[in-house]
Design a protein around this motif. Structure first.
Motif, PDB file in Angstrom:
ATOM      1  N   ALA A 110       0.828  -1.207   0.000  1.00 47.02           N
ATOM      2  CA  ALA A 110       0.000   0.000   0.000  1.00 47.02           C
ATOM      3  C   ALA A 110       0.860   1.254   0.000  1.00 47.02           C
ATOM      4  O   ALA A 110       0.537   2.245  -0.664  1.00 47.02           O
ATOM      5  CB  ALA A 110      -0.930  -0.006   1.212  1.00 47.02           C
ATOM      6  N   LEU A 111       1.959   1.218   0.729  1.00 43.11           N
ATOM      7  CA  LEU A 111       2.858   2.372   0.781  1.00 43.11           C
ATOM      8  C   LEU A 111       3.360   2.731  -0.610  1.00 43.11           C
ATOM      9  O   LEU A 111       3.424   3.910  -0.977  1.00 43.11           O
ATOM     10  CB  LEU A 111       4.033   2.069   1.713  1.00 43.11           C
TER      11      LEU A 111
ATOM     12  N   ASN B 296     -11.423   4.055  -1.849  1.00 41.49           N
ATOM     13  CA  ASN B 296     -11.349   2.606  -2.030  1.00 41.49           C
ATOM     14  C   ASN B 296     -12.604   2.100  -2.708  1.00 41.49           C
ATOM     15  O   ASN B 296     -13.450   1.456  -2.078  1.00 41.49           O
ATOM     16  CB  ASN B 296     -11.175   1.896  -0.667  1.00 41.49           C
ATOM     17  N   PRO B 297     -12.782   2.406  -4.006  1.00 43.11           N
ATOM     18  CA  PRO B 297     -13.998   1.960  -4.693  1.00 43.11           C
ATOM     19  C   PRO B 297     -14.064   0.455  -4.762  1.00 43.11           C
ATOM     20  O   PRO B 297     -13.038  -0.234  -4.822  1.00 43.11           O
ATOM     21  CB  PRO B 297     -13.841   2.564  -6.096  1.00 43.11           C
TER      22      PRO B 297
ATOM     23  N   THR C 234      -5.747   8.684  10.523  1.00 45.11           N
ATOM     24  CA  THR C 234      -6.226   8.292   9.208  1.00 45.11           C
ATOM     25  C   THR C 234      -7.733   8.489   9.116  1.00 45.11           C
ATOM     26  O   THR C 234      -8.424   8.672  10.135  1.00 45.11           O
ATOM     27  CB  THR C 234      -5.902   6.819   8.921  1.00 45.11           C
ATOM     28  N   LEU C 235      -8.265   8.440   7.900  1.00 45.96           N
ATOM     29  CA  LEU C 235      -9.715   8.544   7.710  1.00 45.96           C
ATOM     30  C   LEU C 235     -10.453   7.460   8.496  1.00 45.96           C
ATOM     31  O   LEU C 235     -11.488   7.718   9.103  1.00 45.96           O
ATOM     32  CB  LEU C 235     -10.058   8.432   6.225  1.00 45.96           C
TER      33      LEU C 235
ATOM     34  N   VAL D  21      -2.811   4.899   3.768  1.00 46.39           N
ATOM     35  CA  VAL D  21      -3.406   3.584   3.523  1.00 46.39           C
ATOM     36  C   VAL D  21      -2.542   2.494   4.148  1.00 46.39           C
ATOM     37  O   VAL D  21      -3.057   1.502   4.680  1.00 46.39           O
ATOM     38  CB  VAL D  21      -3.601   3.347   2.023  1.00 46.39           C
ATOM     39  N   ALA D  22      -1.229   2.672   4.108  1.00 49.03           N
ATOM     40  CA  ALA D  22      -0.331   1.702   4.736  1.00 49.03           C
ATOM     41  C   ALA D  22      -0.580   1.623   6.237  1.00 49.03           C
ATOM     42  O   ALA D  22      -0.610   0.533   6.821  1.00 49.03           O
ATOM     43  CB  ALA D  22       1.122   2.068   4.452  1.00 49.03           C
ATOM     44  N   VAL D  23      -0.774   2.773   6.866  1.00 51.70           N
ATOM     45  CA  VAL D  23      -1.078   2.791   8.302  1.00 51.70           C
ATOM     46  C   VAL D  23      -2.398   2.078   8.576  1.00 51.70           C
ATOM     47  O   VAL D  23      -2.532   1.319   9.550  1.00 51.70           O
ATOM     48  CB  VAL D  23      -1.111   4.243   8.825  1.00 51.70           C
TER      49      VAL D  23
END
Length: 248
Positions: free
Chosen positions: A159-160, A245-246, A217-218, A167-169
């Motif tokens: 992801a990173l 993230n569809p 993060t979100l 996203v990685a987190v």
């Protein structure tokens, strides 16, 4: 008559490193790519797709696929129990996928490592649900946090590279939660915080936060909004996550 075929030249040109993992991609005689891992007493060669040994057990792509088919045919439905032979063959597949997962991690091909970890976790689930013996079940379940550690590490680093540090987190948070659930399932929650693998994933997460200046993060903001009953904010954050993230 047997041929005197040796791998002396390969071993001489590729010395064993006792302090690291020596892995490479190379091509077979037919031009297909394979993985090779150098060991102290020789080398392993693994196929890069399908089952690592290149076989099709009972005509299926993997032994896991074969077992799933057997269980679906069981009568009465849902009461399938693995035989001793099936347990032995499942053990073989566990070992093969472990070696290939290590190869992918060493080569930093993280998406492939995630796929092989998912195969192992799926086979673990099947063995847990259809095992003939609790002791045999636990001989695999004890390694579930280790497989999840590899999967989480690989998913975060993939992801990173592809989608960024935030996203990685989130991948690390999701993996840590899955590991926590395993400890809880086996009534060992008190061991979770001090577990070495958990500590290493937390250290990786905080290192990414610091290096890439990642705040909450979100997903973390969404969880906090739900916990504090800020449902309008939660809906907005959920929409943002869906845009990022569809569904595939």
């Amino acid at each position: 008559m047997a041929h005197n075929e040796h791998i002396d030249r390969i071993l001489r040109d590729w010395p064993f490193d006792p302090n690291g993992i020596s892995v490479r991609k190379t091509k077979g005689n037919d031009g297909r790519e394979v993985l090779q891992m150098r060991l102290d007493l020789g080398l392993l060669q693994l196929e890069i797709s399908g089952r690592p040994d290149g076989s099709r057990p009972e005509g299926a792509e993997t032994y896991f696929d074969y077992l799933v088919g057997r269980a679906l045919e069981a009568v009465p439905e849902g009461e399938y129990e693995m035989s001793e032979e099936e347990c032995e063959q499942a053990d073989r597949e566990f070992v093969q996928y472990y070696h290939r997962r290590i190869c992918w991690l060493a080569l930093r091909e993280f998406d492939e490592a995630v796929l092989d970890a998912d195969h192992t976790l799926g086979l673990m689930d099947f063995c847990r649900d259809h095992s003939p013996d609790d002791q045999w079940t636990m001989s695999h379940e004890q390694y579930r946090p280790f497989v999840l550690f590899h999967r989480t590490q690989a998913a975060a680093l993939a992801a990173l590279a592809d989608r960024g540090a935030e996203v990685a987190v989130e991948e690390l948070n999701a993996g840590l939660e899955r590991i926590r659930e395993v400890f809880a399932q086996y009534e060992a929650e008190e061991e979770y915080t001090d577990d070495e693998l958990v500590t290493r994933l937390i250290e990786l997460r905080e290192s990414l936060r610091q290096h890439f200046h990642v705040g909450r993060t979100l997903q973390e903001q969404l969880e906090e909004a739900v916990a504090t009953e800020k449902y309008e904010l939660a809906a907005q954050l959920r929409d943002e996550l869906q845009k990022r993230n569809p569904p595939r």
